[in-house]
Design a protein around this motif. Structure first.
Motif, PDB file in Angstrom:
ATOM      1  N   THR A  39       0.823  -1.205   0.000  1.00 19.48           N
ATOM      2  CA  THR A  39       0.000   0.000   0.000  1.00 19.48           C
ATOM      3  C   THR A  39       0.857   1.255   0.000  1.00 19.48           C
ATOM      4  O   THR A  39       0.521   2.248  -0.660  1.00 19.48           O
ATOM      5  N   ILE A  40       1.964   1.238   0.741  1.00 23.54           N
ATOM      6  CA  ILE A  40       2.849   2.414   0.757  1.00 23.54           C
ATOM      7  C   ILE A  40       3.468   2.630  -0.621  1.00 23.54           C
ATOM      8  O   ILE A  40       3.425   3.740  -1.171  1.00 23.54           O
ATOM      9  N   ARG A  53     -11.557   7.489   0.989  1.00 25.64           N
ATOM     10  CA  ARG A  53     -11.316   6.174   0.390  1.00 25.64           C
ATOM     11  C   ARG A  53     -11.656   6.143  -1.106  1.00 25.64           C
ATOM     12  O   ARG A  53     -10.852   5.681  -1.916  1.00 25.64           O
ATOM     13  N   THR A 101      -9.000   8.255  -3.038  1.00 27.26           N
ATOM     14  CA  THR A 101      -7.684   7.611  -3.015  1.00 27.26           C
ATOM     15  C   THR A 101      -7.636   6.463  -4.018  1.00 27.26           C
ATOM     16  O   THR A 101      -6.693   6.342  -4.813  1.00 27.26           O
ATOM     17  N   GLY A 161      -0.116   5.046   3.855  1.00 33.54           N
ATOM     18  CA  GLY A 161      -0.524   3.641   3.924  1.00 33.54           C
ATOM     19  C   GLY A 161       0.124   2.867   5.045  1.00 33.54           C
ATOM     20  O   GLY A 161      -0.163   1.676   5.232  1.00 33.54           O
ATOM     21  N   TRP A 162       0.997   3.530   5.842  1.00 34.12           N
ATOM     22  CA  TRP A 162       1.688   2.811   6.916  1.00 34.12           C
ATOM     23  C   TRP A 162       0.735   2.331   8.015  1.00 34.12           C
ATOM     24  O   TRP A 162       1.067   1.431   8.784  1.00 34.12           O
ATOM     25  N   TYR A 179      -2.413   1.081   7.368  1.00 30.78           N
ATOM     26  CA  TYR A 179      -3.524   0.342   6.771  1.00 30.78           C
ATOM     27  C   TYR A 179      -3.713  -1.048   7.365  1.00 30.78           C
ATOM     28  O   TYR A 179      -4.817  -1.585   7.317  1.00 30.78           O
ATOM     29  N   GLY A 207      -1.365  -1.272  -5.242  1.00 36.77           N
ATOM     30  CA  GLY A 207      -1.819  -0.247  -4.305  1.00 36.77           C
ATOM     31  C   GLY A 207      -3.326  -0.143  -4.258  1.00 36.77           C
ATOM     32  O   GLY A 207      -3.925  -0.009  -3.182  1.00 36.77           O
ATOM     33  N   VAL A 238      -5.841  -0.723  -0.875  1.00 33.61           N
ATOM     34  CA  VAL A 238      -6.815   0.265  -0.411  1.00 33.61           C
ATOM     35  C   VAL A 238      -8.218  -0.327  -0.431  1.00 33.61           C
ATOM     36  O   VAL A 238      -9.011  -0.146   0.509  1.00 33.61           O
ATOM     37  N   THR A 288      -8.773  -2.916   2.517  1.00 34.60           N
ATOM     38  CA  THR A 288      -8.929  -2.328   3.852  1.00 34.60           C
ATOM     39  C   THR A 288     -10.174  -1.443   3.945  1.00 34.60           C
ATOM     40  O   THR A 288     -10.778  -1.353   5.022  1.00 34.60           O
TER      41      THR A 288
END
Length: 504
Positions: free
Chosen positions: A57-58, A136, A139, A248-249, A251, A330, A334, A337
């Protein structure tokens, strides 16, 4: 049994136990004492899956694009590398604070769950409100658009891909990943693992190429490394660009309930993922500076493409493909989650009950995933999706600060709350001070984005009191909500999933 959710559906919709077991075999034994049995999620996510969620994610489009933004504001090679290191350290501090939160409040939902426990249902609902409507979906849409642009780029070498083609490809990306996430948790995690490994290999290839150039004496771009612009405003904006690439750290905290042994694996995943990403980011930027000159860096929209054109020759077309693969993973992270966040909101009565429905066998939140996909597809129809995310970037960071402030408040309010991990008091104070400073510095001169974001957030207050706090709703509300739940159950073969732990 009374409905504690205030969203119009009673808990009797959960199927009763059959012979002491839930209908799908995933429940917890409870028929013996006469109480309704709850159907809960299995913990399917391993430590490797957790690391893949954080890393995958990051590492999206940020590391391929954001280096230009950091250098644009600092105009210094040394300062840029320092800011990338500082952003990694700051994100790691924040992740460690979230490790304490995630092991003391072991519910999925991340910021929403922590704000709800610390400051009550209204504050938690407002965080959920902006996540549902803006953060969300926008993003996911932006990352999907980035994927589509770079996936189409090899076919349009001399010009940018047509806008309609990019939007159509982004829609295909969103729909495909939604279908995969609806099919199986294992399959979606396989996608996450594979694309995470792929993007790491691509970045390692860039690092090795850069180090080779440095070893062969190409060090001209490192002369006067600390000469640059050090104004407070520019440093603040440079940190913004760097922190964007580290987004994203936190998530993994949104899916804590599905993580195996979260007390051990949540902090382990953080300790593995954050130093790994920080080290890779610094080395990738070092490689960029070894090859790409300062004027080229400032004029490049995607520095990785410029790097590839200068280093890889006829294989340069691979770089846009790597960026596309990176952003594809990525989007998956997202999407995965987001659906769990909305399911947690429904479990606490802050969203309609159908968000709480999971597939009977696969335990995937199909209605939540479809809703998330539809919201992102709607964002594709707007021309100002990037402006929407600008409005909420500051609000998003303030919500992270509020969550960590809630951690300190819970230490005072609930001193006996189990805390397998307890970070030093200096870490949350340092993190909150730096974040508030970074949020406020640019907004002193340009406050419009922050004020608009706060205004739209506060617009959720009337909805909270009408839809959540008002208990004696008309019966038609319950009938409509029941109808939606029964329709989703019939179409998608889903059932209501409860949590083992209440946030009350």
């Amino acid at each position: 049994m009374p409905d504690r959710y205030a969203n119009g559906v009673t808990s009797s919709l959960v199927e009763p136990p059959v012979n002491g077991h839930s209908p799908d075999g995933n429940g917890t034994a409870g028929a013996a004492d006469g109480q309704d049995e709850k159907i809960v999620l299995k913990r399917k996510l391993t430590l490797i899956n957790g690391v893949a969620i954080i890393v995958g994610t990051i590492i999206g489009s940020g590391i391929f694009i954001a280096p230009t933004g950091v250098f644009y504001y600092t105009e210094s090679v040394g300062s840029s590398l320092f800011i990338w290191s500082a952003c990694g350290i700051l994100s790691t501090i924040g992740a460690l604070c979230y490790a304490e939160l995630g092991t003391s409040i072991t519910r999925s939902g991340g910021d929403y769950a922590y704000l709800l426990v610390a400051f009550g249902p209204l504050v938690g609902f407002l965080r959920l409100w902006i996540a549902l409507l803006i953060i969300r979906p926008t993003t996911q849409t932006i990352v999907a658009l980035t994927f589509a642009h770079y996936a189409a780029k090899p076919f349009f070498e001399d010009c940018d891909p047509p806008q309609n083609a990019v939007k159509l490809l982004a829609a295909v990306c969103l729909c495909l990943l939604t279908a995969i996430n609806c099919m199986s948790v294992k399959v979606s995690m396989k996608v996450q693992d594979i694309f995470t490994v792929g993007k790491l290999l691509a970045l390692i290839m860039i690092i090795l190429a850069g180090l080779y150039c440095m070893a062969t004496g190409k060090l001209d771009n490192f002369s006067n490394p600390w000469e640059g612009n050090y104004s407070t405003r520019n440093i603040g904006y440079a940190f913004y660009s760097g922190l964007f690439a580290f987004g994203g750290w936190n998530y993994l905290n949104f899916v804590t309930e599905e993580l195996q042994d979260p007390y051990k694996n949540l902090p382990r995943a953080i300790w593995i993922a954050m130093p790994l990403v920080t080290g890779i980011y610094v080395l990738v930027n070092l490689a960029y500076f070894a090859v790409v000159s300062k004027p080229e860096m400032l004029s490049s929209l995607a520095v990785a493409v410029t790097f590839g054109n200068k280093v890889f020759g006829p294989l340069a077309f691979m770089v846009p493909i790597f960026v596309a693969l990176s952003t594809f993973g990525g989007v998956n992270g997202v999407l995965f989650t987001s659906a769990r966040l909305f399911a947690t909101g429904a479990q606490e009565g802050h969203l309609p009950k159908f968000f709480q429905l999971f597939h009977v066998k696969q335990q995937t939140p199909i209605p939540s995933l479809i809703f998330t996909c539809l919201m992102s597809l709607l964002m594709l129809l707007t021309d100002n999706v990037y402006e929407l995310i600008n409005y909420f970037s500051s609000v998003l960071w303030l919500s992270v600060v509020a969550s960590i402030a809630g951690m300190l408040w819970l230490r005072h309010k609930k001193p006996n709350l189990p805390r397998p991990i307890k970070v030093h008091l200096a870490l949350p104070i340092i993190f909150m001070t730096i974040c508030v400073t970074l949020v406020l510095l640019p907004n002193f001169k340009e406050p419009a984005n922050l004020l608009i974001g706060i205004a739209i957030t506060l617009a959720g207050i009337p909805f909270y009191y009408v839809c959540i706090a008002w208990k004696d709703k008309p019966r038609c509300y319950g009938r409509i909500s029941n109808g939606m739940v029964n329709l989703c159950r019939a179409i998608f073969n889903t059932t209501i999933i409860e949590s083992n732990e209440s946030l009350k």
